[in-house]
Write a protein that holds these residues in place. Structure first.
Motif, short mmCIF file in Angstrom:
data_model
loop_
_atom_site.label_atom_id
_atom_site.label_comp_id
_atom_site.label_asym_id
_atom_site.label_seq_id
_atom_site.Cartn_x
_atom_site.Cartn_y
_atom_site.Cartn_z
N ASN A 4 -4.39 -3.65 -1.28
CA ASN A 4 -5.71 -4.28 -1.26
C ASN A 4 -5.92 -5.02 -2.58
O ASN A 4 -6.28 -4.42 -3.59
CB ASN A 4 -6.80 -3.22 -1.04
CG ASN A 4 -8.14 -3.85 -0.71
OD1 ASN A 4 -8.49 -4.88 -1.26
ND2 ASN A 4 -8.87 -3.22 0.19
N GLY A 58 -10.32 8.45 -4.29
CA GLY A 58 -9.20 8.32 -3.36
C GLY A 58 -7.90 8.67 -4.03
O GLY A 58 -7.85 9.04 -5.21
N SER A 59 -6.81 8.53 -3.26
CA SER A 59 -5.50 8.87 -3.82
C SER A 59 -4.50 7.74 -3.74
O SER A 59 -3.46 7.79 -4.38
CB SER A 59 -4.93 10.11 -3.10
OG SER A 59 -4.66 9.81 -1.74
N TYR A 60 -4.81 6.70 -2.98
CA TYR A 60 -3.87 5.57 -2.87
C TYR A 60 -4.68 4.28 -2.85
O TYR A 60 -5.60 4.14 -2.04
CB TYR A 60 -3.02 5.68 -1.60
CG TYR A 60 -2.06 4.53 -1.45
CD1 TYR A 60 -1.00 4.37 -2.34
CD2 TYR A 60 -2.23 3.59 -0.43
CE1 TYR A 60 -0.11 3.31 -2.21
CE2 TYR A 60 -1.34 2.53 -0.30
CZ TYR A 60 -0.29 2.39 -1.19
OH TYR A 60 0.58 1.34 -1.07
N VAL A 61 -4.35 3.36 -3.74
CA VAL A 61 -5.15 2.14 -3.87
C VAL A 61 -4.31 0.88 -3.70
O VAL A 61 -4.73 -0.20 -4.08
CB VAL A 61 -5.89 2.12 -5.22
CG1 VAL A 61 -6.88 3.26 -5.31
CG2 VAL A 61 -4.91 2.17 -6.40
N ASN A 116 -8.92 8.50 1.53
CA ASN A 116 -7.57 8.44 0.99
C ASN A 116 -7.29 7.08 0.36
O ASN A 116 -6.76 6.98 -0.73
CB ASN A 116 -6.54 8.73 2.08
CG ASN A 116 -5.12 8.55 1.59
OD1 ASN A 116 -4.65 9.31 0.77
ND2 ASN A 116 -4.45 7.52 2.07
N ASN A 117 -7.65 6.02 1.05
CA ASN A 117 -7.48 4.67 0.53
C ASN A 117 -8.67 3.82 0.98
O ASN A 117 -9.49 4.27 1.78
CB ASN A 117 -6.16 4.04 1.00
CG ASN A 117 -6.05 4.01 2.51
OD1 ASN A 117 -5.86 5.04 3.15
ND2 ASN A 117 -6.18 2.83 3.08
N CYS A 118 -8.77 2.63 0.46
CA CYS A 118 -9.95 1.80 0.71
C CYS A 118 -9.63 0.66 1.66
O CYS A 118 -10.08 -0.48 1.46
CB CYS A 118 -10.52 1.29 -0.60
SG CYS A 118 -12.30 0.93 -0.52
N GLN A 121 -3.09 13.43 -3.76
CA GLN A 121 -3.42 13.38 -2.33
C GLN A 121 -3.71 14.75 -1.73
O GLN A 121 -4.70 14.93 -1.00
CB GLN A 121 -2.28 12.70 -1.57
CG GLN A 121 -2.68 12.22 -0.19
CD GLN A 121 -1.68 11.24 0.36
OE1 GLN A 121 -0.58 11.64 0.77
NE2 GLN A 121 -2.02 9.96 0.36
#
Length: 251
Positions: A81, A75-78, A52-54, A100
């Motif tokens: 970070n 992914g869907s949210y970045v 989903n995110n990193c 998502q």
């Protein structure tokens, strides 16, 4: 049938350079931190990650990202970070952004043996029409863009074709698990963990509590052991090490 591995290091020892990984977690909830850090110590690079995110800077997948070990992210949210943004915009990292719900279903479909499905999510946008920047060049131009996807009408409504995702490995975290690999997730930590576990050809689960076969009631199992190949029991210290992504308190 006993799938318990002696250590996280042993559980990820055979993950090679260039492997694809489905990784559970949402923000910092339910992230398999112990397995991620073991993979960092192991040294594999050029990884293609589906999550989903990193993670965030210094935590979760952010540890592998900062070390330059990740080549591609689906992914869907970045957000949250800064290093992720820097690598993406400088052309060091390839990124496929997915709605998502579509990402969740692509993982579930892959794990269920469904090669593709149609969804209305993304119709009329670059998700369907193509042109989303997957990778930038060093001069800021788009080096690799997403291709257009097939669309089809169902009951008079357009839908876009999305493909199921399978990966070489999956790393997940569960609250309880038994020696057969049956897993129970607690509250928000369920998030993407069951879906990531389904998508991996070899799934490694770190568990906070290890149960013996028969101790888990069938009706409380969230993910059957058929989807899990390796189980790592966390120490009490590892199980208690849980971070809050954004702490909000009264002044």
């Amino acid at each position: 049938m006993d799938k318990v591995i002696g250590s996280a290091a042993e559980a990820v020892a055979d993950i090679p350079d260039g492997a694809s990984l489905a990784v559970g977690g949402f923000g910092l909830s339910g992230v398999p931190d112990v397995l991620i850090r073991a993979l960092y110590e192991q040294g594999a690079g050029g990884l293609e990650v589906v999550s989903n995110n990193c993670g965030v800077d210094g935590r979760g997948l952010g540890v592998l990202l900062a070390a330059g070990r990740i080549a591609r992210v689906t992914g869907s949210y970045v957000g949250e970070n800064k290093e992720f943004a820097r690598q993406y915009l400088s052309g060091e990292l390839e990124v496929e952004l997915v709605p998502q719900g579509t990402l969740a279903e692509r993982l579930r479909a892959g794990g269920a043996g469904i090669p593709a499905f149609y969804t209305p999510a993304g119709v009329g946008t670059q998700v369907a029409q193509g042109g989303l920047p997957w990778r930038y060049a060093a001069d800021g131009t788009v080096a690799v863009a997403s291709p257009p996807k097939e669309t089809r009408d169902f009951a008079g409504r357009p839908h876009v074709l999305e493909h199921g995702i399978t990966t070489d490995y999956a790393l997940v975290r569960a609250w309880r698990g038994d020696r057969h690999g049956n897993l129970v997730f607690r509250k928000a930590a369920a998030n993407f963990n069951p879906l990531a576990a389904m998508a991996g050809r070899v799934t490694v689960a770190e568990v906070e509590e290890l149960a013996e076969p028969g101790e888990l009631r069938p009706d409380e199992v969230h993910l059957p052991g058929v989807f899990v190949q390796r189980v790592v029991r966390l120490s009490p210290r590892e199980a208690a090490d849980k971070q809050i992504e954004k702490r909000t308190v009264r002044s």
